[in-house]
Write an enzyme that holds these catalytic residues in place. Structure first.
Site, PDB file in Angstrom:
ATOM      1  N   SER A 127     -14.949  -9.595   8.065  1.00 46.88           N
ATOM      2  CA  SER A 127     -13.526  -9.754   8.384  1.00 46.88           C
ATOM      3  C   SER A 127     -13.293 -10.960   9.266  1.00 46.88           C
ATOM      4  O   SER A 127     -12.144 -11.331   9.509  1.00 46.88           O
ATOM      5  CB  SER A 127     -13.026  -8.557   9.188  1.00 46.88           C
ATOM      6  OG  SER A 127     -13.552  -7.376   8.732  1.00 46.88           O
ATOM      7  N   HIS A 161     -13.412 -11.024   1.151  1.00 43.75           N
ATOM      8  CA  HIS A 161     -12.850 -10.114   2.156  1.00 43.75           C
ATOM      9  C   HIS A 161     -11.805  -9.196   1.512  1.00 43.75           C
ATOM     10  O   HIS A 161     -10.702  -9.632   1.196  1.00 43.75           O
ATOM     11  CB  HIS A 161     -12.243 -10.968   3.286  1.00 43.75           C
ATOM     12  CG  HIS A 161     -11.655 -10.191   4.400  1.00 43.75           C
ATOM     13  ND1 HIS A 161     -10.667 -10.670   5.228  1.00 43.75           N
ATOM     14  CD2 HIS A 161     -11.919  -8.935   4.848  1.00 43.75           C
ATOM     15  CE1 HIS A 161     -10.346  -9.751   6.118  1.00 43.75           C
ATOM     16  NE2 HIS A 161     -11.082  -8.690   5.906  1.00 43.75           N
ATOM     17  N   GLU A 173      -9.495 -12.045   0.162  1.00 45.94           N
ATOM     18  CA  GLU A 173      -9.516 -13.378   0.771  1.00 45.94           C
ATOM     19  C   GLU A 173     -10.881 -13.991   0.459  1.00 45.94           C
ATOM     20  O   GLU A 173     -11.917 -13.378   0.715  1.00 45.94           O
ATOM     21  CB  GLU A 173      -9.319 -13.190   2.286  1.00 45.94           C
ATOM     22  CG  GLU A 173      -8.847 -14.385   3.048  1.00 45.94           C
ATOM     23  CD  GLU A 173      -8.547 -14.046   4.518  1.00 45.94           C
ATOM     24  OE1 GLU A 173      -9.200 -13.125   5.088  1.00 45.94           O
ATOM     25  OE2 GLU A 173      -7.673 -14.694   5.101  1.00 45.94           O
ATOM     26  N   ASN A 211      -7.133 -12.150   9.665  1.00 41.43           N
ATOM     27  CA  ASN A 211      -7.322 -11.534  10.983  1.00 41.43           C
ATOM     28  C   ASN A 211      -6.975 -12.447  12.140  1.00 41.43           C
ATOM     29  O   ASN A 211      -6.750 -11.977  13.255  1.00 41.43           O
ATOM     30  CB  ASN A 211      -8.740 -10.974  11.103  1.00 41.43           C
ATOM     31  CG  ASN A 211      -8.825  -9.638  10.403  1.00 41.43           C
ATOM     32  OD1 ASN A 211      -7.917  -8.820  10.531  1.00 41.43           O
ATOM     33  ND2 ASN A 211      -9.874  -9.417   9.636  1.00 41.43           N
TER      34      ASN A 211
HETATM   35  N1  3HC Z   1      -8.330   5.253  -0.221  1.00 41.35           N
HETATM   36  C1  3HC Z   1      -7.786   5.153  -1.449  1.00 41.35           C
HETATM   37  N2  3HC Z   1      -6.482   5.353  -1.706  1.00 41.35           N
HETATM   38  C2  3HC Z   1      -5.699   5.683  -0.671  1.00 41.35           C
HETATM   39  C3  3HC Z   1      -6.173   5.807   0.640  1.00 41.35           C
HETATM   40  C4  3HC Z   1      -7.565   5.586   0.844  1.00 41.35           C
HETATM   41  N3  3HC Z   1      -8.116   5.647   2.062  1.00 41.35           N
HETATM   42  N4  3HC Z   1      -5.150   6.139   1.448  1.00 41.35           N
HETATM   43  C5  3HC Z   1      -4.062   6.226   0.674  1.00 41.35           C
HETATM   44  N5  3HC Z   1      -4.382   5.935  -0.591  1.00 41.35           N
HETATM   45  C6  3HC Z   1      -3.512   5.932  -1.759  1.00 41.35           C
HETATM   46  C7  3HC Z   1      -2.961   7.305  -2.017  1.00 41.35           C
HETATM   47  O1  3HC Z   1      -3.857   8.096  -2.756  1.00 41.35           O
HETATM   48  C8  3HC Z   1      -1.701   6.985  -2.781  1.00 41.35           C
HETATM   49  O2  3HC Z   1      -2.022   6.702  -4.125  1.00 41.35           O
HETATM   50  P1  3HC Z   1      -1.025   7.140  -5.291  1.00 41.35           P
HETATM   51  O3  3HC Z   1       0.140   6.192  -5.220  1.00 41.35           O
HETATM   52  O4  3HC Z   1      -1.828   6.992  -6.527  1.00 41.35           O
HETATM   53  O5  3HC Z   1      -0.633   8.537  -4.995  1.00 41.35           O
HETATM   54  C9  3HC Z   1      -1.209   5.683  -2.142  1.00 41.35           C
HETATM   55  O6  3HC Z   1      -2.358   5.123  -1.469  1.00 41.35           O
HETATM   56  C10 3HC Z   1      -0.130   5.924  -1.115  1.00 41.35           C
HETATM   57  O7  3HC Z   1      -0.649   6.874  -0.201  1.00 41.35           O
HETATM   58  P2  3HC Z   1       0.240   7.947   0.572  1.00 41.35           P
HETATM   59  O8  3HC Z   1       1.456   8.277  -0.254  1.00 41.35           O
HETATM   60  O9  3HC Z   1      -0.638   9.076   0.987  1.00 41.35           O
HETATM   61  O10 3HC Z   1       0.615   7.255   1.920  1.00 41.35           O
HETATM   62  P3  3HC Z   1       1.453   5.983   2.210  1.00 41.35           P
HETATM   63  O11 3HC Z   1       2.527   5.740   1.234  1.00 41.35           O
HETATM   64  O12 3HC Z   1       1.774   6.124   3.632  1.00 41.35           O
HETATM   65  O13 3HC Z   1       0.408   4.754   2.049  1.00 41.35           O
HETATM   66  C11 3HC Z   1      -1.222   3.269   2.855  1.00 41.35           C
HETATM   67  C12 3HC Z   1      -0.827   4.740   2.691  1.00 41.35           C
HETATM   68  C13 3HC Z   1      -1.399   2.625   1.488  1.00 41.35           C
HETATM   69  C14 3HC Z   1      -2.530   3.259   3.612  1.00 41.35           C
HETATM   70  C15 3HC Z   1      -0.059   2.545   3.643  1.00 41.35           C
HETATM   71  O14 3HC Z   1       0.210   3.235   4.824  1.00 41.35           O
HETATM   72  C16 3HC Z   1      -0.395   1.102   3.979  1.00 41.35           C
HETATM   73  O15 3HC Z   1      -0.271   0.210   3.165  1.00 41.35           O
HETATM   74  N6  3HC Z   1      -0.810   0.881   5.257  1.00 41.35           N
HETATM   75  C17 3HC Z   1      -1.202  -0.464   5.716  1.00 41.35           C
HETATM   76  C18 3HC Z   1      -2.593  -0.754   5.263  1.00 41.35           C
HETATM   77  C19 3HC Z   1      -3.047  -2.102   5.680  1.00 41.35           C
HETATM   78  O16 3HC Z   1      -2.359  -2.888   6.307  1.00 41.35           O
HETATM   79  N7  3HC Z   1      -4.296  -2.394   5.339  1.00 41.35           N
HETATM   80  C20 3HC Z   1      -4.941  -3.626   5.732  1.00 41.35           C
HETATM   81  C21 3HC Z   1      -5.721  -3.383   6.970  1.00 41.35           C
HETATM   82  S1  3HC Z   1      -6.464  -4.857   7.556  1.00 41.35           S
HETATM   83  C22 3HC Z   1      -7.913  -4.954   6.727  1.00 41.35           C
HETATM   84  O17 3HC Z   1      -8.296  -4.118   5.962  1.00 41.35           O
HETATM   85  C23 3HC Z   1      -8.706  -6.163   7.005  1.00 41.35           C
HETATM   86  C24 3HC Z   1      -9.871  -5.887   7.869  1.00 41.35           C
HETATM   87  O18 3HC Z   1     -10.593  -7.099   7.953  1.00 41.35           O
HETATM   88  C25 3HC Z   1      -9.527  -5.428   9.244  1.00 41.35           C
END
Ligand code: 3HC
Length: 306
Positions: A127, A161, A173, A211
């Site tokens: 990351s 990434h 990325e 990040n």
């Molecule tokens: N694994 C797989 N699928 C998942 C999941 C997981 N851990 N968590 C949620 N999902 C899926 C659900 O199954 C659902 O799928 P569906 O549409 O087929 O039913 C879909 O995502 C939506 O889930 P929910 O309805 O339960 O919940 P939300 O609508 O609240 O969405 C979320 C959950 C997609 C995690 C949303 O809250 C989100 O987009 N959050 C922000 C995530 C983000 O910013 N990620 C980037 C982080 S930074 C990073 O990764 C970089 C690193 O370097 C730090």
């Protein structure tokens, strides 16, 4: 012209939330065979359970056919503890998704370059850590970095990434080390596209684009909490309802893992010497306490009671 990624078998190193997600999209969307390795067998077991759950959910929702889901699951094989990295010998590319620690990644890439043929692409899901530093670790001992052998070895290292949760987030990325060859970059990009992702490109700077932007934002939210500017819930609600973010910054930090956030912030701070990246003391103390966010049951929020 479409560039072929040429990956038939992918090795995934690390079966945590990122590694498992990468295995999932590779088997389901890119339709490649996957060899999954983690030095903690329990991690593999829980990762595969999660994969089964995700596939079942996608089938139940009609997003994936039952036969495609079965094929995807059958494509994932576990590398035994006895085989270790040797079990990845015949893969075309490895994606490493271990913890965010420079020494660990350098040691893994050194071992991979010794165990695997020189044609295997070695990608890291880091990351924030320098791909150039990781690539340099693959140069055989005693070789000049300018030698043909060294160039070939370091030239197959690249940053891929992915974002959490990998099955849902649309971005990868792509990061080029100074040494990465054009062929490696092109094939890695084509592979990410085959996994169903859109690709952006970043230079090899601490935190890349994603990040370098996200972590100061998260840290600023933690500083707001530390200073008492607002409550946890009001900080997150402000960003969710005021800016339409899917999660507030404190909830997102818990979701990423507070240890991961701290490690990335430390890389940004030490890599730039810029005080704007200094991690907040509250974040450090929470990691000291073992409060690592969702994965440990406690972070800014409590997950055990849910
Ligand atoms: N694994 C797989 N699928 C998942 C999941 C997981 N851990 N968590 C949620 N999902 C899926 C659900 O199954 C659902 O799928 P569906 O549409 O087929 O039913 C879909 O995502 C939506 O889930 P929910 O309805 O339960 O919940 P939300 O609508 O609240 O969405 C979320 C959950 C997609 C995690 C949303 O809250 C989100 O987009 N959050 C922000 C995530 C983000 O910013 N990620 C980037 C982080 S930074 C990073 O990764 C970089 C690193 O370097 C730090």
């Amino acid at each position: 012209m479409t560039i072929a990624h040429g990956i038939r078998t992918l090795g995934v190193l690390g079966a945590g939330q990122m590694g498992l997600g990468i295995a999932y999209v590779s088997a389901l969307h890119a339709r490649v065979a996957v060899r999954l390795y983690d030095r903690a067998p329990a991690q593999i077991e829980s990762g595969l359970k999660l994969m089964d759950k995700l596939l079942d959910k996608d089938v139940a929702k009609g997003k994936v056919g039952a036969a495609d889901a079965k094929d995807a699951r059958d494509r994932v094989q576990v590398v035994s503890q006895d085989e270790g990295l040797k079990g990845l010998r015949d893969v075309d590319m490895v994606v490493e998704a271990a913890s965010e620690n420079l020494q660990l990644k350098q040691q893994l890439f050194r071992s991979l370059s010794q165990e695997l043929p020189p044609t295997t692409i070695l990608a890291s899901n880091t990351s924030s850590i320098s791909l150039t530093k990781i690539a340099a670790a693959t140069i055989p001992e005693g070789q000049s970095a300018a030698s043909e052998e060294a160039r070939r070895s370091a030239g197959r290292v690249v940053g891929l990434h992915f974002f959490n949760p990998v099955p849902v987030m649309k971005l990868v990325e792509l990061i080029s080390a100074l040494q990465t060859s054009q062929e490696t970059l092109d094939r890695a990009r084509a592979f990410a596209v085959a996994c169903g992702k859109e690709v952006t490109v970043s230079k090899d700077v601490p935190g890349f684009v994603s990040n370098a932007l996200l972590m100061p934002f998260i840290n600023e939210a933690i500083l707001c909490l530390e200073k008492g500017t607002a409550t946890r819930d009001d900080i997150d609600k402000t960003l969710k309802l005021g800016m339409n973010h899917p999660m507030g910054p404190l909830q997102l930090a818990d979701f990423i893992g507070l240890d991961t956030c701290l490690a990335i912030q430390q890389t940004l701070y030490t890599g730039t010497s810029d005080s704007k990246y200094r991690p907040s003391i509250l974040l450090e103390r929470m990691v000291d306490a073992g409060w690592l966010g969702k994965k440990s049951g406690k972070g800014f929020y409590d997950y055990l009671s849910q």
